[in-house]
Design a protein around this motif. Structure first.
Motif, mmCIF file in Angstrom:
data_model
loop_
_atom_site.group_PDB
_atom_site.id
_atom_site.type_symbol
_atom_site.label_atom_id
_atom_site.label_comp_id
_atom_site.label_asym_id
_atom_site.label_seq_id
_atom_site.Cartn_x
_atom_site.Cartn_y
_atom_site.Cartn_z
ATOM 1 N N ASP A 86 0.807 -1.226 0.000
ATOM 2 C CA ASP A 86 0.000 0.000 0.000
ATOM 3 C C ASP A 86 0.838 1.273 0.000
ATOM 4 N N ASN A 223 -3.294 5.720 6.500
ATOM 5 C CA ASN A 223 -4.381 4.748 6.633
ATOM 6 C C ASN A 223 -5.712 5.246 6.072
ATOM 7 N N GLY A 224 -5.602 5.887 4.901
ATOM 8 C CA GLY A 224 -6.803 6.222 4.134
ATOM 9 C C GLY A 224 -7.435 7.559 4.440
ATOM 10 N N TYR A 229 -4.087 5.860 0.524
ATOM 11 C CA TYR A 229 -3.663 5.094 1.704
ATOM 12 C C TYR A 229 -2.721 5.941 2.556
ATOM 13 N N ASN A 290 -6.742 -2.898 7.631
ATOM 14 C CA ASN A 290 -6.274 -2.815 6.251
ATOM 15 C C ASN A 290 -7.293 -3.406 5.279
ATOM 16 N N HIS A 294 -9.732 -1.366 2.311
ATOM 17 C CA HIS A 294 -9.844 -1.741 0.889
ATOM 18 C C HIS A 294 -11.250 -2.227 0.546
ATOM 19 N N MET A 299 -11.132 4.698 1.355
ATOM 20 C CA MET A 299 -10.357 5.827 0.814
ATOM 21 C C MET A 299 -11.250 6.686 -0.078
#
Ligand SMILES: *Cc1c(COP(=O)(O)O)cnc(C)c1O
Length: 394
Positions: A86, A223-224, A229, A290, A294, A299
């Protein structure tokens, strides 16, 4: 509420305690409901009581919680692979907080310098920076209020103003022994101050030219949260060291230092360590976060909801002269006023909305990335009304 006498008073606490949460909502011990637009300071991207995340913690805690970094930890390796994919980084050190992640980054930079024969390595850090409260990360932090009373601080840091390429060039010409440049792509604690993409690209070019490590502190931006990311992915750069923490465990304490480029092969066995870092339970938590980022398109949602909130507040507050700027990326937003507005934290809480105010003048929003349309609309409506009233009364 009974005043606790056994907690060291390092925090000035609000007179409120929460009993449980669900999604973006928190419920206090008196049964009142609040929209959590701060996520425990960017810590809960999945909000509260996220079913898959909770399930992952339950299942792993029934199986194995802790072994040691003396042994290989398959879940840790799995999470490392995902985070490297990522970020396009190569290797990870697992720690337990943002501070510790930055401490590792500072150690890598110093070792990098010593390996090049530089006995007093210096790191360029920014005005407005926040990197943590340990002696190393505190020395890299800008806020003198945080530093006062804790001298002697660590040497080896040189300060430059943000978004000023010439200032960095000046540091480089005036100081021998610079080994790294360390910065947050968007400063969080000092009031949502973004680096421009062209500045980041110039900093990267200077690092390439002078063989320096580019260290990005994405403890808060990662972390988005900003719609990618990692927030550096909004520009055409690639760091040598990247740290993140806050959102990566959705409340399970963890932090990581990722390396790539010039930082690979610097650290060797014995150079650093952590008893707790990357335990099976922590890794299971990190993997669940994580996966959700996704699988649930968080995101994209952060980008969409963030654009909507920013745009709406810009439009709704355009005629208020005390509102200087609405800025930020994704769900990391700041509304800067020209007047002190710390009181808005309490006024918003009375209306069922949790926010923070940074540096006395910047309202900060960091809602969970799972926020939906009606919830983001509620933030817009509540804040619009509050800020209009607050500014008109002054
Ligand atoms: C919060 C924060 C830290 C410190 O993280 P802790 O987990 O509190 O140790 C470091 N850097 C940035 C950019 C942060 O926002």
């Amino acid at each position: 509420m009974k005043k606790s006498t056994h907690i060291m008073p390092t925090y000035k606490r609000y007179p409120i305690a929460f009993d449980h949460g669900e999604g973006v909502w928190l419920y206090d011990t008196a049964g009142n409901k609040y929209l959590d637009a701060i996520s425990g300071i960017a810590v809960c991207p999945l909000g509260h009581k996220h079913p898959a995340f909770t399930q992952a913690l339950i299942e792993q805690s029934q199986k194995l919680i802790h072994t040691s970094n003396l042994y290989s930890i398959p879940l840790q390796e799995e999470l490392a692979t995902k985070l490297c994919q990522d970020s396009d980084m190569q290797q990870i050190f697992f720690a337990n907080s943002g501070t510790e992640a930055n401490e590792a980054a500072i150690k890598v930079a110093r070792m990098y310098g010593h390996n090049k024969g530089i006995s007093l390595p210096q790191i360029i850090v920014m005005e407005g920076a926040f990197h943590g409260r340990s002696m190393g990360s505190l020395s890299a932090t800008y806020n003198t209020k945080h530093q006062e009373g804790f001298a002697p601080l660590l040497e080896g840091f040189v300060r430059a103003p943000l978004n000023d390429v010439a200032a960095i060039e000046k540091c480089l010409s005036e100081n021998s022994g610079i080994v790294a440049i360390m910065l947050e792509p968007i400063q969080g604690e000092s009031g949502i101050n973004p680096c421009t993409a062209s500045y980041l690209e110039s900093v990267q070019a200077l690092c390439d030219q002078h063989d320096l490590l580019l260290i990005l502190d994405e403890v808060q931006t990662g972390n988005g949260r900003t719609g990618k990311y990692f927030s550096f992915q909004h520009s055409a750069i690639q760091p040598d060291i990247l740290t993140t923490a806050k959102g990566m465990g959705n409340g399970f304490p963890m932090g990581v230092c990722l390396i790539g480029g010039r930082a690979v092969d610097v650290m060797q066995p014995g150079h650093h360590g952590s008893t707790f870092g990357g335990s099976p339970l922590a890794s299971a938590a990190g993997l669940a976060v994580n996966k959700a980022i996704h699988d649930e398109n968080l995101m994209q949602n952060a980008q969409r909801q963030g654009d909507k909130i920013r745009q709406a507040l810009q439009d709704n507050l355009a005629d208020i002269t005390a509102v200087k700027e609405v800025r930020g990326l994704g769900l990391m937003l700041g509304i800067e006023l020209s007047i002190p507005c710390g009181e808005l934290v309490n006024l918003a809480r009375d209306k069922g909305l949790l926010i923070t105010v940074q540096m006395d003048k910047v309202i900060r929003l960091l809602p969970p990335l799972i926020i939906n349309d009606s919830e983001s609309q509620l933030i817009i409506d509540t804040l619009t009304q509050l800020i209009r009233e607050f500014c008109h009364e002054r």
